[in-house]
Scaffold this motif. Structure first.
Motif, PDB file in Angstrom:
ATOM      1  N   LYS A 353       0.821  -1.214   0.000  1.00 23.97           N
ATOM      2  CA  LYS A 353       0.000   0.000   0.000  1.00 23.97           C
ATOM      3  C   LYS A 353       0.855   1.265   0.000  1.00 23.97           C
ATOM      4  CE  LYS A 353      -0.765   0.187   5.027  1.00 23.97           C
ATOM      5  NZ  LYS A 353      -1.788   0.183   6.070  1.00 23.97           N
ATOM      6  N   HIS A 354       2.136   1.132   0.330  1.00 23.59           N
ATOM      7  CA  HIS A 354       3.050   2.274   0.285  1.00 23.59           C
ATOM      8  C   HIS A 354       3.968   2.186  -0.937  1.00 23.59           C
ATOM      9  CE1 HIS A 354       1.671   3.146   4.297  1.00 23.59           C
ATOM     10  NE2 HIS A 354       2.147   2.007   4.765  1.00 23.59           N
ATOM     11  N   ASN A 355       3.546   1.434  -1.978  1.00 21.23           N
ATOM     12  CA  ASN A 355       4.492   1.150  -3.053  1.00 21.23           C
ATOM     13  C   ASN A 355       4.839   2.366  -3.904  1.00 21.23           C
ATOM     14  OD1 ASN A 355       2.084   1.266  -4.429  1.00 21.23           O
ATOM     15  ND2 ASN A 355       2.209  -0.778  -5.306  1.00 21.23           N
ATOM     16  N   VAL A 356       4.000   3.415  -3.902  1.00 19.50           N
ATOM     17  CA  VAL A 356       4.363   4.633  -4.641  1.00 19.50           C
ATOM     18  C   VAL A 356       5.562   5.306  -3.979  1.00 19.50           C
ATOM     19  CG1 VAL A 356       3.602   6.910  -5.384  1.00 19.50           C
ATOM     20  CG2 VAL A 356       2.014   4.994  -5.486  1.00 19.50           C
ATOM     21  N   ILE A 357       5.536   5.382  -2.664  1.00 20.44           N
ATOM     22  CA  ILE A 357       6.659   5.974  -1.928  1.00 20.44           C
ATOM     23  C   ILE A 357       7.894   5.097  -2.065  1.00 20.44           C
ATOM     24  CG2 ILE A 357       7.489   6.604   0.372  1.00 20.44           C
ATOM     25  CD1 ILE A 357       4.576   7.312   1.065  1.00 20.44           C
ATOM     26  N   GLU A 358       7.694   3.774  -1.988  1.00 17.90           N
ATOM     27  CA  GLU A 358       8.813   2.850  -2.139  1.00 17.90           C
ATOM     28  C   GLU A 358       9.432   2.980  -3.523  1.00 17.90           C
ATOM     29  OE1 GLU A 358      11.463  -0.296  -1.123  1.00 17.90           O
ATOM     30  OE2 GLU A 358      10.194   1.025   0.090  1.00 17.90           O
ATOM     31  N   MET A 359       8.593   3.111  -4.556  1.00 21.16           N
ATOM     32  CA  MET A 359       9.095   3.295  -5.916  1.00 21.16           C
ATOM     33  C   MET A 359       9.918   4.579  -6.010  1.00 21.16           C
ATOM     34  SD  MET A 359       6.904   3.400  -9.493  1.00 21.16           S
ATOM     35  CE  MET A 359       6.073   4.965  -9.178  1.00 21.16           C
ATOM     36  N   LYS A 360       9.384   5.651  -5.444  1.00 22.53           N
ATOM     37  CA  LYS A 360      10.099   6.939  -5.469  1.00 22.53           C
ATOM     38  C   LYS A 360      11.458   6.827  -4.778  1.00 22.53           C
ATOM     39  CE  LYS A 360       9.570  11.776  -3.974  1.00 22.53           C
ATOM     40  NZ  LYS A 360      10.903  11.848  -3.315  1.00 22.53           N
ATOM     41  N   ASN A 361      11.471   6.179  -3.618  1.00 20.00           N
ATOM     42  CA  ASN A 361      12.721   6.073  -2.854  1.00 20.00           C
ATOM     43  C   ASN A 361      13.771   5.254  -3.599  1.00 20.00           C
ATOM     44  OD1 ASN A 361      11.624   7.571  -0.774  1.00 20.00           O
ATOM     45  ND2 ASN A 361      11.050   5.794   0.463  1.00 20.00           N
ATOM     46  N   ARG A 362      13.343   4.183  -4.249  1.00 22.53           N
ATOM     47  CA  ARG A 362      14.301   3.318  -4.939  1.00 22.53           C
ATOM     48  C   ARG A 362      14.861   3.991  -6.198  1.00 22.53           C
ATOM     49  NH1 ARG A 362      12.030  -2.742  -5.317  1.00 22.53           N
ATOM     50  NH2 ARG A 362      14.246  -3.173  -5.673  1.00 22.53           N
ATOM     51  N   ILE A 363      14.067   4.861  -6.799  1.00 22.47           N
ATOM     52  CA  ILE A 363      14.562   5.601  -7.968  1.00 22.47           C
ATOM     53  C   ILE A 363      15.439   6.766  -7.524  1.00 22.47           C
ATOM     54  CG2 ILE A 363      13.848   7.048  -9.912  1.00 22.47           C
ATOM     55  CD1 ILE A 363      11.397   5.156 -10.166  1.00 22.47           C
ATOM     56  N   ASP A 364      15.026   7.467  -6.477  1.00 18.66           N
ATOM     57  CA  ASP A 364      15.838   8.580  -5.959  1.00 18.66           C
ATOM     58  C   ASP A 364      17.209   8.102  -5.491  1.00 18.66           C
ATOM     59  OD1 ASP A 364      13.850  10.390  -6.472  1.00 18.66           O
ATOM     60  OD2 ASP A 364      13.089  10.463  -4.409  1.00 18.66           O
ATOM     61  N   SER A 365      17.280   6.856  -5.017  1.00 14.38           N
ATOM     62  CA  SER A 365      18.556   6.319  -4.526  1.00 14.38           C
ATOM     63  C   SER A 365      19.521   5.986  -5.653  1.00 14.38           C
ATOM     64  CB  SER A 365      18.299   5.052  -3.698  1.00 14.38           C
ATOM     65  OG  SER A 365      17.934   3.963  -4.537  1.00 14.38           O
ATOM     66  N   GLY A 366      19.011   5.959  -6.890  1.00 11.52           N
ATOM     67  CA  GLY A 366      19.839   5.607  -8.028  1.00 11.52           C
ATOM     68  C   GLY A 366      19.805   4.135  -8.385  1.00 11.52           C
ATOM     69  N   GLU A 367      19.064   3.325  -7.603  1.00 16.00           N
ATOM     70  CA  GLU A 367      18.965   1.898  -7.881  1.00 16.00           C
ATOM     71  C   GLU A 367      18.227   1.640  -9.197  1.00 16.00           C
ATOM     72  OE1 GLU A 367      17.227  -2.197  -5.776  1.00 16.00           O
ATOM     73  OE2 GLU A 367      16.789  -0.221  -4.888  1.00 16.00           O
ATOM     74  N   PHE A 368      17.221   2.489  -9.482  1.00 14.44           N
ATOM     75  CA  PHE A 368      16.454   2.379 -10.717  1.00 14.44           C
ATOM     76  C   PHE A 368      16.347   3.750 -11.362  1.00 14.44           C
ATOM     77  CE2 PHE A 368      15.160  -1.253  -8.207  1.00 14.44           C
ATOM     78  CZ  PHE A 368      15.159  -2.277  -9.148  1.00 14.44           C
ATOM     79  N   ALA A 369      16.029   3.745 -12.666  1.00 11.92           N
ATOM     80  CA  ALA A 369      15.936   5.004 -13.414  1.00 11.92           C
ATOM     81  C   ALA A 369      14.504   5.489 -13.551  1.00 11.92           C
ATOM     82  CB  ALA A 369      16.560   4.840 -14.799  1.00 11.92           C
ATOM     83  N   VAL A 370      13.552   4.565 -13.724  1.00  8.59           N
ATOM     84  CA  VAL A 370      12.166   4.951 -13.982  1.00  8.59           C
ATOM     85  C   VAL A 370      11.243   3.885 -13.391  1.00  8.59           C
ATOM     86  CG1 VAL A 370      12.103   3.800 -16.247  1.00  8.59           C
ATOM     87  CG2 VAL A 370      10.533   5.694 -15.778  1.00  8.59           C
ATOM     88  N   GLY A 371      10.053   4.332 -12.966  1.00  6.92           N
ATOM     89  CA  GLY A 371       9.072   3.400 -12.428  1.00  6.92           C
ATOM     90  C   GLY A 371       7.686   3.707 -12.960  1.00  6.92           C
ATOM     91  N   PHE A 372       6.836   2.684 -13.033  1.00  2.00           N
ATOM     92  CA  PHE A 372       5.477   2.829 -13.554  1.00  2.00           C
ATOM     93  C   PHE A 372       4.481   2.237 -12.560  1.00  2.00           C
ATOM     94  CE2 PHE A 372       8.361   2.466 -17.147  1.00  2.00           C
ATOM     95  CZ  PHE A 372       8.015   3.564 -17.912  1.00  2.00           C
ATOM     96  N   GLY A 373       3.377   2.968 -12.341  1.00  2.05           N
ATOM     97  CA  GLY A 373       2.294   2.487 -11.492  1.00  2.05           C
ATOM     98  C   GLY A 373       1.052   2.222 -12.328  1.00  2.05           C
ATOM     99  N   LEU A 374       0.230   1.250 -11.894  1.00  2.00           N
ATOM    100  CA  LEU A 374      -0.944   0.830 -12.654  1.00  2.00           C
ATOM    101  C   LEU A 374      -2.159   0.743 -11.748  1.00  2.00           C
ATOM    102  CD1 LEU A 374       1.724  -1.184 -13.350  1.00  2.00           C
ATOM    103  CD2 LEU A 374       0.207  -1.878 -15.189  1.00  2.00           C
ATOM    104  N   VAL A 375      -3.320   0.657 -12.370  1.00  2.00           N
ATOM    105  CA  VAL A 375      -4.558   0.365 -11.653  1.00  2.00           C
ATOM    106  C   VAL A 375      -4.640  -1.154 -11.470  1.00  2.00           C
ATOM    107  CG1 VAL A 375      -7.086   0.410 -11.839  1.00  2.00           C
ATOM    108  CG2 VAL A 375      -5.744   2.392 -12.548  1.00  2.00           C
ATOM    109  N   PRO A 376      -5.086  -1.636 -10.321  1.00  2.00           N
ATOM    110  CA  PRO A 376      -5.152  -3.091 -10.118  1.00  2.00           C
ATOM    111  C   PRO A 376      -6.090  -3.774 -11.106  1.00  2.00           C
ATOM    112  CG  PRO A 376      -5.423  -1.923  -8.026  1.00  2.00           C
ATOM    113  CD  PRO A 376      -5.478  -0.881  -9.113  1.00  2.00           C
TER     114      PRO A 376
END
Length: 412
Positions: A353-376
């Protein structure tokens, strides 16, 4: 016509069930696993991690044999006891958000799996099927049910209600603040009523556990072919399942995270996206899509909304309408060169349920370059995919409830 059977479960004693019950092995961090193994001698983790007592990592067939030994030790020490009569087991989970899931633990038919009465919507990987089949053949039990879903039935709901209004055989709360309940259905009339209702259903659907059900089917075929006295009533002709009505199934999405832009600059990447999507820069808004064919993207410290240009995309079947497939055929494959969604190490997935924040943190850290979110994905989409004999891309659905291993065990 779906066939389910009661069975004689091996279960922890009432005083130890809260200590035995465990989440799936992979869901623990290493520190969490070690803490439970160090301080809880009754945890089911001791069975599935048998090398712990020798302070050694053990894998392959050697591990399978030791899992069997640990399991037998739990039975010899009366931590596990087998029921004397075949039962259905009503299992209820009330999670920390007070969402209630109530279903039936039963033995589902491998023949139904073979004949597509039990329908599937995900591809399985053959080597994983074979590995788990060999594991099951050696250990001789299954401790984690396949999650199946069925059309809501007023008759089954009424039977379940008559039991859940009484004192449960098991009731325990986990450190995750989920409360688990178990009731035994021993009455032959109630068992028959439940079986009769399922026999009226043309199909039931795998929600979670495609590899477990496939491996159980393969095991059943192996044992049938090696048994000259095969009757069809042997325990290996079924696998343990948790059957839950469609209305109670909870499906969440997996986000996609990609490690690089496939050699493109940010500007080049956005220009390519513009061919298939209307793009709006949401800057620092924690944007989540709320409609089908809308996506969120986080790139270079900013959120974007992506709306599919339907004039540039053709809908041909249920799979083509699925957002995880749309993302794959419009972005991941043609632009980012992510071909193999299961094995490419440039892609990862997140669901929480916090995956938007988790996605942001992992990209901000430099681990990933881009992330995509979807409707379930919803239940109807999942069923249409299965009915048409299609398969979803991997990690299309995160399904709840998640049961604890070791509460009911099916032997074959």
């Amino acid at each position: 016509m779906a066939k389910i059977k009661p069975f004689k479960a091996v279960r922890p004693t009432r005083d130890k069930v809260s200590l035995v019950a465990a989440r799936s092995y992979q869901s623990y961090t290493q520190d969490e696993r070690e803490a439970r193994l160090d301080h809880n001698p009754f945890s089911f983790l001791h069975i599935i991690n048998p090398g712990y007592k020798y302070h050694k990592e053990i894998s392959g067939k050697e591990r399978y044999g030791l899992v069997r030994n640990r399991y037998l030790e739990f039975k010899e020490d009366d931590i596990f006891v087998q029921d004397e009569k075949p039962c259905f087991y009503i299992y209820r989970v009330v999670n920390r958000e007070q969402k209630v899931f109530t279903g039936i633990v039963a033995a589902a038919s491998t023949e139904d799996y073979k004949n597509n009465v039990i329908k599937r919507h995900e591809d399985t990987i053959e080597y994983r099927e074979q590995i788990f089949k060999e594991y099951l053949k050696t250990v001789g039990f299954n401790a984690e049910p396949v999650l199946l879903t069925y059309p809501d039935s007023s008759v089954i709901k009424r039977v379940l209600k008559s039991y859940t209004e009484t004192r449960a055989e098991f009731e325990f709360t986990t450190t995750y603040r989920d409360t688990h309940y178990l009731w035994l259905v021993e009455n032959t009339e109630d068992i028959k009523m439940i079986q009769d209702e399922f026999s009226k259903m043309d199909a039931i659907y795998i929600a979670d556990g495609h590899h477990r059900s496939a491996s159980s089917f393969l095991l059943g075929e192996d044992l049938k072919n090696s048994n000259p006295n095969h009757t069809g009533n042997e325990a290996y002709n079924a696998f343990m399942s948790y059957l839950i009505p469609e209305s109670e199934l909870r499906i969440s999405e997996f986000n996609r995270l990609i490690k690089d832009l496939n050699g493109l600059s940010k500007e080049q990447f956005l220009l390519k996206l513009d061919e298939s999507f209307r793009i709006e820069n949401r800057v620092h808004e924690l944007y989540k899509p709320s409609r089908k064919h809308h996506f969120s993207m986080y790139l270079d410290g900013e959120f974007y909304s992506l709306h599919l240009r339907k004039t540039s995309y053709e809908f041909t079947d249920s799979l083509s309408e699925l957002d995880t497939h749309i993302l794959y055929v419009t972005i991941l494959k043609p632009i980012l060169n992510i071909i193999d969604l299961r094995n490419d190490n440039r892609i990862d997935y997140g669901s929480d349920k916090h995956n938007v924040i988790e996605m942001k943190n992992r990209i901000d850290s430099g681990e990933f370059a881009v992330g995509f979110g979807l409707v379930p994905v919803n239940v109807e989409e999942m069923k249409r995919i299965a009915d048409e004999g299609l398969t979803m891309p991997p990690k299309s659905t995160f399904i709840e409830p998640k049961l604890r291993s070791g509460v009911t065990i099916y032997e074959f």
